[in-house]
Motif scaffolding. Structure first.
Motif, PDB file in Angstrom:
ATOM      1  N   TYR A  13      -2.363-116.946  14.509  1.00  0.00           N
ATOM      2  CA  TYR A  13      -3.310-117.498  13.543  1.00  0.00           C
ATOM      3  C   TYR A  13      -4.683-117.536  14.188  1.00  0.00           C
ATOM      4  O   TYR A  13      -4.807-117.931  15.354  1.00  0.00           O
ATOM      5  CB  TYR A  13      -2.900-118.920  13.140  1.00  0.00           C
ATOM      6  CG  TYR A  13      -1.679-118.997  12.258  1.00  0.00           C
ATOM      7  CD1 TYR A  13      -1.728-118.563  10.932  1.00  0.00           C
ATOM      8  CD2 TYR A  13      -0.480-119.515  12.738  1.00  0.00           C
ATOM      9  CE1 TYR A  13      -0.609-118.638  10.113  1.00  0.00           C
ATOM     10  CE2 TYR A  13       0.646-119.603  11.930  1.00  0.00           C
ATOM     11  CZ  TYR A  13       0.564-119.161  10.618  1.00  0.00           C
ATOM     12  OH  TYR A  13       1.668-119.251   9.819  1.00  0.00           O
ATOM     13  N   LYS A  16      -6.273-119.850  17.184  1.00  0.00           N
ATOM     14  CA  LYS A  16      -5.202-120.486  17.973  1.00  0.00           C
ATOM     15  C   LYS A  16      -5.027-119.767  19.298  1.00  0.00           C
ATOM     16  O   LYS A  16      -5.105-118.539  19.354  1.00  0.00           O
ATOM     17  CB  LYS A  16      -3.888-120.449  17.193  1.00  0.00           C
ATOM     18  CG  LYS A  16      -3.872-121.369  16.002  1.00  0.00           C
ATOM     19  CD  LYS A  16      -3.403-122.742  16.422  1.00  0.00           C
ATOM     20  CE  LYS A  16      -3.585-123.720  15.268  1.00  0.00           C
ATOM     21  NZ  LYS A  16      -2.847-124.947  15.481  1.00  0.00           N
ATOM     22  N   ALA A  20       2.028-118.407  17.025  1.00  0.00           N
ATOM     23  CA  ALA A  20       2.968-119.310  16.348  1.00  0.00           C
ATOM     24  C   ALA A  20       4.386-118.786  16.503  1.00  0.00           C
ATOM     25  O   ALA A  20       5.351-119.552  16.508  1.00  0.00           O
ATOM     26  CB  ALA A  20       2.597-119.445  14.882  1.00  0.00           C
ATOM     27  N   PRO A  39      11.696-128.324  17.224  1.00  0.00           N
ATOM     28  CA  PRO A  39      10.836-129.458  16.914  1.00  0.00           C
ATOM     29  C   PRO A  39       9.659-129.039  16.040  1.00  0.00           C
ATOM     30  O   PRO A  39       9.446-127.836  15.798  1.00  0.00           O
ATOM     31  CB  PRO A  39      10.363-129.925  18.292  1.00  0.00           C
ATOM     32  CG  PRO A  39      10.510-128.744  19.182  1.00  0.00           C
ATOM     33  CD  PRO A  39      11.608-127.907  18.626  1.00  0.00           C
ATOM     34  N   SER A  40       8.902-130.004  15.581  1.00  0.00           N
ATOM     35  CA  SER A  40       7.722-129.753  14.777  1.00  0.00           C
ATOM     36  C   SER A  40       6.760-128.844  15.556  1.00  0.00           C
ATOM     37  O   SER A  40       6.550-129.044  16.745  1.00  0.00           O
ATOM     38  CB  SER A  40       7.080-131.101  14.477  1.00  0.00           C
ATOM     39  OG  SER A  40       5.954-130.899  13.711  1.00  0.00           O
ATOM     40  N   GLY A  41       6.242-127.836  14.858  1.00  0.00           N
ATOM     41  CA  GLY A  41       5.281-126.939  15.503  1.00  0.00           C
ATOM     42  C   GLY A  41       5.926-125.793  16.274  1.00  0.00           C
ATOM     43  O   GLY A  41       5.234-125.020  16.940  1.00  0.00           O
ATOM     44  N   SER A  42       7.241-125.641  16.172  1.00  0.00           N
ATOM     45  CA  SER A  42       7.904-124.594  16.955  1.00  0.00           C
ATOM     46  C   SER A  42       7.864-123.225  16.271  1.00  0.00           C
ATOM     47  O   SER A  42       8.242-122.225  16.879  1.00  0.00           O
ATOM     48  CB  SER A  42       9.346-124.987  17.270  1.00  0.00           C
ATOM     49  OG  SER A  42      10.066-125.258  16.097  1.00  0.00           O
ATOM     50  N   GLY A  43       7.423-123.186  15.005  1.00  0.00           N
ATOM     51  CA  GLY A  43       7.278-121.887  14.334  1.00  0.00           C
ATOM     52  C   GLY A  43       8.262-121.646  13.208  1.00  0.00           C
ATOM     53  O   GLY A  43       8.325-120.542  12.657  1.00  0.00           O
ATOM     54  N   LYS A  44       8.995-122.664  12.809  1.00  0.00           N
ATOM     55  CA  LYS A  44      10.019-122.491  11.764  1.00  0.00           C
ATOM     56  C   LYS A  44       9.395-122.097  10.421  1.00  0.00           C
ATOM     57  O   LYS A  44       9.858-121.161   9.778  1.00  0.00           O
ATOM     58  CB  LYS A  44      10.830-123.787  11.598  1.00  0.00           C
ATOM     59  CG  LYS A  44      11.478-124.284  12.883  1.00  0.00           C
ATOM     60  CD  LYS A  44      12.310-125.523  12.667  1.00  0.00           C
ATOM     61  CE  LYS A  44      11.569-126.754  12.210  1.00  0.00           C
ATOM     62  NZ  LYS A  44      10.594-127.306  13.193  1.00  0.00           N
ATOM     63  N   SER A  45       8.349-122.830  10.023  1.00  0.00           N
ATOM     64  CA  SER A  45       7.725-122.520   8.729  1.00  0.00           C
ATOM     65  C   SER A  45       7.065-121.153   8.769  1.00  0.00           C
ATOM     66  O   SER A  45       7.111-120.401   7.786  1.00  0.00           O
ATOM     67  CB  SER A  45       6.668-123.554   8.368  1.00  0.00           C
ATOM     68  OG  SER A  45       7.194-124.820   8.496  1.00  0.00           O
ATOM     69  N   THR A  46       6.464-120.845   9.897  1.00  0.00           N
ATOM     70  CA  THR A  46       5.832-119.531  10.034  1.00  0.00           C
ATOM     71  C   THR A  46       6.877-118.435   9.821  1.00  0.00           C
ATOM     72  O   THR A  46       6.649-117.462   9.100  1.00  0.00           O
ATOM     73  CB  THR A  46       5.189-119.400  11.434  1.00  0.00           C
ATOM     74  OG1 THR A  46       4.224-120.434  11.576  1.00  0.00           O
ATOM     75  CG2 THR A  46       4.548-118.050  11.638  1.00  0.00           C
ATOM     76  N   GLU A  55       3.199-114.985   4.376  1.00  0.00           N
ATOM     77  CA  GLU A  55       2.369-114.655   5.546  1.00  0.00           C
ATOM     78  C   GLU A  55       2.794-113.275   6.041  1.00  0.00           C
ATOM     79  O   GLU A  55       3.980-112.938   5.956  1.00  0.00           O
ATOM     80  CB  GLU A  55       2.610-115.643   6.692  1.00  0.00           C
ATOM     81  CG  GLU A  55       2.133-117.045   6.451  1.00  0.00           C
ATOM     82  CD  GLU A  55       0.644-117.230   6.722  1.00  0.00           C
ATOM     83  OE1 GLU A  55      -0.020-116.240   7.114  1.00  0.00           O
ATOM     84  OE2 GLU A  55       0.164-118.353   6.525  1.00  0.00           O
TER      85      GLU A  55
HETATM   86  P1  ADP Z   1       7.212-125.784  12.338  1.00  0.00           P
HETATM   87  O1  ADP Z   1       7.523-125.320  10.956  1.00  0.00           O
HETATM   88  O2  ADP Z   1       8.319-125.531  13.298  1.00  0.00           O
HETATM   89  O3  ADP Z   1       6.743-127.210  12.372  1.00  0.00           O
HETATM   90  P2  ADP Z   1       4.877-124.053  12.129  1.00  0.00           P
HETATM   91  O4  ADP Z   1       5.384-122.684  11.853  1.00  0.00           O
HETATM   92  O5  ADP Z   1       4.364-124.836  10.963  1.00  0.00           O
HETATM   93  O6  ADP Z   1       6.006-124.902  12.909  1.00  0.00           O
HETATM   94  O7  ADP Z   1       3.717-123.985  13.205  1.00  0.00           O
HETATM   95  C1  ADP Z   1       3.778-123.229  14.393  1.00  0.00           C
HETATM   96  C2  ADP Z   1       2.388-123.187  15.018  1.00  0.00           C
HETATM   97  O8  ADP Z   1       1.508-122.421  14.206  1.00  0.00           O
HETATM   98  C3  ADP Z   1       1.736-124.544  15.172  1.00  0.00           C
HETATM   99  O9  ADP Z   1       1.008-124.552  16.357  1.00  0.00           O
HETATM  100  C4  ADP Z   1       0.819-124.633  13.971  1.00  0.00           C
HETATM  101  O10 ADP Z   1      -0.286-125.454  14.241  1.00  0.00           O
HETATM  102  C5  ADP Z   1       0.400-123.179  13.794  1.00  0.00           C
HETATM  103  N1  ADP Z   1       0.113-122.860  12.375  1.00  0.00           N
HETATM  104  C6  ADP Z   1       0.998-122.861  11.352  1.00  0.00           C
HETATM  105  N2  ADP Z   1       0.409-122.466  10.207  1.00  0.00           N
HETATM  106  C7  ADP Z   1      -0.906-122.234  10.501  1.00  0.00           C
HETATM  107  C8  ADP Z   1      -2.033-121.798   9.747  1.00  0.00           C
HETATM  108  N3  ADP Z   1      -1.944-121.514   8.451  1.00  0.00           N
HETATM  109  N4  ADP Z   1      -3.202-121.671  10.405  1.00  0.00           N
HETATM  110  C9  ADP Z   1      -3.312-121.933  11.727  1.00  0.00           C
HETATM  111  N5  ADP Z   1      -2.289-122.329  12.484  1.00  0.00           N
HETATM  112  C10 ADP Z   1      -1.083-122.490  11.904  1.00  0.00           C
END
Ligand code: ADP
Length: 343
Positions: A13, A16, A20, A39-46, A55
């Motif tokens: 991203y 950053k 991610a 954990p939170s921020g590990s990249g699951k949603s990405t 994305e």
């Molecule tokens: P999780 O779902 O495991 O909590 P995310 O996939 O949301 O993790 O996030 C992984 C990393 O990517 C984090 O550091 C988050 O801040 C970053 N991130 C996620 N989405 C965005 C975005 N749209 N823009 C910038 N950084 C992002």
């Protein structure tokens, strides 16, 4: 050729420092239930967003059923999503919510009705067909959103924390339902969760993510019993694995595992055995240690004790009558189950 293949996916991203996701590769067979946990921020949603197409990966590709779908629009990917927020249409009844997608895709009326009848029977929703979402319980709403995904008959089910808004009992019920329908449909499912308990109890295989990097891919047993690194060992399993300095080990065990001397020693709570005083001398090969009970949690069939031992805390599981707080207990480490990790 595997059914779903993620090849060397990285996602950066703008702005950053760290990616991610970093070099994420995974192959999934048809019918598998995969949990992605971290954990939170590990990249699951990405990862989910890359799968759904919301994305684009910076590098790497997504192959589903022999087709490279990396650049396909979300609507062309044939995946169904079940979210934590149920995302139901508030002005539509349960039946309308479930059949809406089929209507849009111009599925014949007879087939729509058949699918609706089948899925609502399977998921226990026949009584609420004419009810609006606002009049449903959380568990019912999640079942409606599951039903809506199922009638799509998608190539892939993606589930994003679908149980996390439910209370403990409903979580078990809906979890069971997800599993039974998954098996019945031979669906291929990726289930994202921050909860290692959900991942352990539902999945055929678990992917443990941290900081965008896969730490381990394996069956629940493999990640529990043979964690690849300290992160996995500490993330998986409750109570947390006991982890302590090598020099805390009894001298005989230090001798036995001398080649591990620069690492941390670890052992799960069920592999520490409380000894009764009268058995103290029974097996000379197991060094007997002494600890003070600082906490007792009674769970019915077993108890989790916390022991003060060599300036560290140890979790110990026992099925015996739990000792009193402050009691001195004797215990042994089951040396077969000692693990060692880089610090
Ligand atoms: P999780 O779902 O495991 O909590 P995310 O996939 O949301 O993790 O996030 C992984 C990393 O990517 C984090 O550091 C988050 O801040 C970053 N991130 C996620 N989405 C965005 C975005 N749209 N823009 C910038 N950084 C992002």
């Amino acid at each position: 050729m595997s059914y779903l293949s993620l090849q060397d996916i990285s996602k950066h991203y703008p702005g950053k420092k760290k990616n991610a996701l970093q070099d994420f590769s995974l192959t999934v067979e048809k019918g598998e239930f995969i949990a992605i946990v971290g954990p939170s921020g590990s990249g699951k949603s990405t990862l989910l967003n890359i799968l759904t197409g919301f994305e684009a990966p910076t590098t790497g590709s997504v192959i589903l059923a022999d087709r490279n779908i990396t650049k396909d629009a979300p609507k062309d990917r044939d995946m169904a999503l079940v979210f934590q927020e149920y995302a139901l249409f508030p002005h539509m009844t349960v039946a309308q919510n479930i059949t809406f997608g089929m209507k849009i895709r111009k599925t014949a009326k007879k087939e729509r009705q058949e699918k609706l009848d089948w899925v609502t029977k399977e998921l226990g929703l026949t009584e609420v067909l004419d009810v609006l979402p606002k009049n449903l319980s959380g568990g019912q709403r999640q079942r409606v959103s599951l039903a809506r995904a199922i009638v799509r008959d998608p190539k892939l089910f993606l589930m994003d924390e679908p149980l996390s808004n439910l209370d403990a009992k409903l979580r078990d019920q809906v979890g069971d339902l997800i599993l039974t329908t998954h098996k019945k449909l031979q669906a291929t499912t990726l289930f994202v969760t921050h909860s290692q308990e959900e991942a352990m109890s539902l999945a055929d295989r678990i992917i443990v993510l941290n900081d965008g990097v896969i730490q381990q891919i394996g069956t629940p047993q493999a990640v529990y019993e043979k964690p690849k690194n300290r992160f996995v060992a500490e993330f998986i399993g409750r109570p947390a694995i006991n982890m302590f300095s090598f020099t805390n080990l009894p001298p005989a065990l230090q001798q036995q595992f001398l080649q591990e001397k620069d690492k941390l020693a670890a052992i799960r709570s069920e592999h520490i055995h409380i000894r009764e005083e009268k058995h103290k001398e029974s097996n000379q090969s197991d060094p007997v240690e002494t600890g003070i009970v600082t906490e007792v949690r009674y769970y019915g069939g077993n108890s989790i004790l916390q022991l003060d031992w060599q300036q560290t805390k140890l979790f110990v599981q026992t099925t015996q009558n739990p000792p009193a707080l402050g009691a001195t207990v004797l215990f042994t480490f089951d040396s077969q189950h000692l693990l060692f990790f880089d610090k």
